[in-house]
Enzyme design. Structure first.
Site, PDB file in Angstrom:
ATOM      1  N   LYS A   1       0.839  -1.194   0.000  1.00 27.84           N
ATOM      2  CA  LYS A   1       0.000   0.000   0.000  1.00 27.84           C
ATOM      3  C   LYS A   1       0.874   1.245   0.000  1.00 27.84           C
ATOM      4  CE  LYS A   1      -3.943  -1.815   2.677  1.00 27.84           C
ATOM      5  NZ  LYS A   1      -4.979  -1.617   1.641  1.00 27.84           N
TER       6      LYS A   1
ATOM      7  N   ARG B   1     -10.341 -11.532   2.085  1.00 26.18           N
ATOM      8  CA  ARG B   1     -11.179 -12.599   1.536  1.00 26.18           C
ATOM      9  C   ARG B   1     -10.468 -13.948   1.595  1.00 26.18           C
ATOM     10  NH1 ARG B   1     -11.524  -9.285  -3.987  1.00 26.18           N
ATOM     11  NH2 ARG B   1     -11.244  -7.650  -2.446  1.00 26.18           N
TER      12      ARG B   1
HETATM   13  N1  BES Z   1      -8.093  -3.752   4.466  1.00 24.48           N
HETATM   14  C1  BES Z   1      -8.296  -3.324   3.133  1.00 24.48           C
HETATM   15  C2  BES Z   1      -9.604  -2.569   2.954  1.00 24.48           C
HETATM   16  C3  BES Z   1      -9.715  -1.268   3.702  1.00 24.48           C
HETATM   17  C4  BES Z   1      -9.438  -0.066   3.076  1.00 24.48           C
HETATM   18  C5  BES Z   1     -10.159  -1.239   5.010  1.00 24.48           C
HETATM   19  C6  BES Z   1      -9.557   1.123   3.758  1.00 24.48           C
HETATM   20  C7  BES Z   1     -10.284  -0.043   5.687  1.00 24.48           C
HETATM   21  C8  BES Z   1     -10.002   1.132   5.065  1.00 24.48           C
HETATM   22  C9  BES Z   1      -8.301  -4.527   2.208  1.00 24.48           C
HETATM   23  O1  BES Z   1      -7.496  -5.581   2.590  1.00 24.48           O
HETATM   24  C10 BES Z   1      -7.796  -4.054   0.900  1.00 24.48           C
HETATM   25  O2  BES Z   1      -6.654  -3.698   0.833  1.00 24.48           O
HETATM   26  N2  BES Z   1      -8.641  -4.068  -0.116  1.00 24.48           N
HETATM   27  C11 BES Z   1      -8.285  -3.620  -1.411  1.00 24.48           C
HETATM   28  C12 BES Z   1      -8.828  -4.622  -2.402  1.00 24.48           C
HETATM   29  C13 BES Z   1      -8.280  -4.458  -3.783  1.00 24.48           C
HETATM   30  C14 BES Z   1      -6.821  -4.802  -3.816  1.00 24.48           C
HETATM   31  C15 BES Z   1      -9.071  -5.349  -4.712  1.00 24.48           C
HETATM   32  C16 BES Z   1      -8.909  -2.249  -1.610  1.00 24.48           C
HETATM   33  O3  BES Z   1      -9.996  -1.994  -1.101  1.00 24.48           O
HETATM   34  O4  BES Z   1      -8.268  -1.424  -2.257  1.00 24.48           O
HETATM   35 MN    MN Z   2      -5.521  -5.387   1.928  1.00 20.80          MN
END
Ligand code: BES
Ligand code: MN
Ligand code: ZN
Length: 499
Positions: free
Chosen positions: A275, A349
């Site tokens: 990230k 997931r």
């Molecule tokens: N933990 C994140 C989602 C999240 C984002 C929670 C902001 C709380 C605040 C999750 O694991 C994630 O990174 N999801 C990605 C999915 C994508 C790679 C398909 C996302 O939401 O960008």
């Molecule tokens: Mn994630």
């Protein structure tokens, strides 16, 4: 905070609190307080141009003859529209207002004003609940107490004629609030302290409430074939854990249970699909789903719910490392289905896939509800006010929706459909963990989960937007919210207890 219930009277406290409906008609003990003050309360309200609309408040210095220093009036709006929600949010406002005044002891005239339909005992208990919910603080790492910010209220007397019913309502609500606070504590902890094993240790503390707690480590999960969950934790120095909690409160301990499953990524860096650094610290709350499930078990056991309830949390840390899984890797889940991991940041997931499969396989529950801070996309869709709801079962979805409205933890249903499901088919495996297209990220994530539910009635709550708040809310100061504990506790009590 010490909250006690008593018959209406003239208590020795430093502030008296009076809910005032629009029209400003005082009743019950509030009217008597007004009489004793020679009409000063009614007069002050009028002079200050206070209509009793919800959100307004007025402060009156207590006249001669009162032990209290001040009397505070809180508008609650049209009494015919005052329900549990309004009573609870009144409580929240009381805490916020008293904190800014530094008041330590107070009594609230908690008899519902005329035309309020809510029973007196529920009104009183809901006010107390709001007061306590808003008073939450996470002070573990403050070495210097900042007095101004600390909720000042130490003792609240809730005055109601509806004793002892109000006390018993309150006993249950206090247990639920303790569950909410337990969840908020877990979510507030930084990830260097709360890694999977530490989380499991804290979950084990529920044993003292009568919850049966089992902890599975990586060896055991390997034997079960949980390649999907284990892949996520591969880059971490911390061992992944699966915690299984059981509260068997039904008269028949063998009666089919209901089950709640939580995503517990104690920190989500994204893994190799790293990230960006801005705001990454927030990813300590990526275990919010697991926090809520654990808080829920605390709440249910605390109030001795007459239901059999399973809580399962998958605990992992998602880190980049030489041992971490790569984008493009293929893993085999406990269900036997293979997954091409195209993005290591879509890890929640992967954790839930094995947790859900394990749950249905071992417990054959009436339903499964999972909670997860699963997608950033749900924040785009619904903001921070509602959680995303996905369900394979309409009755379960409707019950969640209704219950959310009752407790003010609201949810909004989004669709599941084959057209979305197809987008996660993979070229080389049974599925991939992200869709090919760009849109509908929350839905495709839910479609992925559904493939691991084995047709057991299932609902998924995406709480990425609601598990954490950057600003104070009526029932929660900024930070961890514990979203879902009150909703699911109420779902159990309204539909699945004693039948
Ligand atoms: N933990 C994140 C989602 C999240 C984002 C929670 C902001 C709380 C605040 C999750 O694991 C994630 O990174 N999801 C990605 C999915 C994508 C790679 C398909 C996302 O939401 O960008
Ligand atoms: Mn994630
Ligand atoms: Zn995540």
């Amino acid at each position: 905070m010490n909250i006690t219930f008593s018959k209406p009277g003239f208590p020795k406290v430093s502030a008296l609190l009076v809910p005032v409906p629009s029209g400003r008609k005082l009743s019950g003990i509030a009217a008597e307080w007004d009489k004793k003050s020679g009409g000063a309360i009614a007069k002050a309200a009028k002079a200050a141009d206070f209509s009793g609309d919800s959100g307004q408040s007025v402060e009156v210095l207590a006249p001669q003859g009162f032990t209290a220093d001040r009397i505070l009036l809180f508008g609650i709006g049209d009494p015919a529209k005052v329900g549990e929600k309004e009573a609870r949010s009144l409580g929240g406002r009381i805490t916020a207002r008293l904190s800014s005044l530094g008041v330590k002891t107070a009594a609230v005239a908690a008899e519902p004003p005329a035309k309020v339909k809510l029973p007196a005992e529920d009104f009183a208990a809901a006010v107390a609940e709001g007061v306590l919910l808003r008073s939450y603080r996470f002070d573990v790492y403050r070495t210097k107490a900042s007095k101004g910010k600390k909720p000042s209220l130490e003792k609240l007397t809730v005055m109601t004629d509806a004793l002892p019913k109000a006390r018993s309502r309150w006993a249950a609500r206090r247990s639920v609030t303790e569950g909410v606070f337990f969840a908020r504590d877990l979510v507030s902890e930084p990830a260097n302290v709360l890694y999977p094993k530490e989380f499991a240790t804290r979950a084990k503390s529920l044993t003292k409430l009568g919850v049966k707690v089992e902890v599975l480590g990586e060896k055991q999960m390997e034997r079960l074939g949980m390649g999907s969950l284990l892949g996520v934790g591969r880059g971490s120095q911390h061992e992944s854990q699966l915690v299984v909690m059981q509260w068997l409160g039904a008269s028949n301990k063998k009666a089919q249970p209901v089950a709640f499953i939580g995503k517990g990524v104690t920190f989500d860096t994204g893994g190799i699909s790293l990230k960006p650094s801005a705001g990454m610290g927030e990813m300590k709350y990526d275990m919010g789903g697991a926090g809520t499930v654990t808080g829920l078990m605390h709440a249910l056991a605390g109030r001795k719910a007459k239901a059999n309830v399973i809580g399962i949390i998958g605990l992992v840390e998602n880190m980049p490392d030489g041992t971490a899984q790569r984008p493009g890797d293929v893993v085999t889940s406990m269900s036997g289905q293979t997954i091409e991991v195209l993005n290591t940041d879509a890890e929640g997931r992967l954790v839930l896939a094995d947790a859900l499969w394990y749950c249905q396989n071992r417990f054959k529950p009436k339903f499964m509800i999972d909670l997860a801070t699963l997608t950033g996309a749900i924040i785009i869709s619904l903001g921070t006010h509602k959680a995303g709801l996905f369900a394979s079962n309409d009755e379960l979805a409707d019950r969640l929706f209704e219950t959310g409205n009752k407790v003010d933890e609201t949810v909004w249903r989004l669709p599941l459909e084959d057209t979305y499901d197809r987008t996660i088919n993979s070229q080389i495996a049974d599925m991939q963990n992200i869709s090919d297209g760009r849109g509908a990220g929350s839905i495709t994530a839910a479609q992925f989960l559904q493939r691991f539910t084995n047709k057991v009635p299932w609902a998924h709550l995406d709480i990425a937007g609601t598990a954490w708040t950057k600003a104070d809310k009526p029932l929660c100061p900024k930070g961890a919210t514990g979203f879902g504990v009150r909703l699911l506790d109420r779902l159990v009590s309204d539909y699945y207890e004693g039948r």
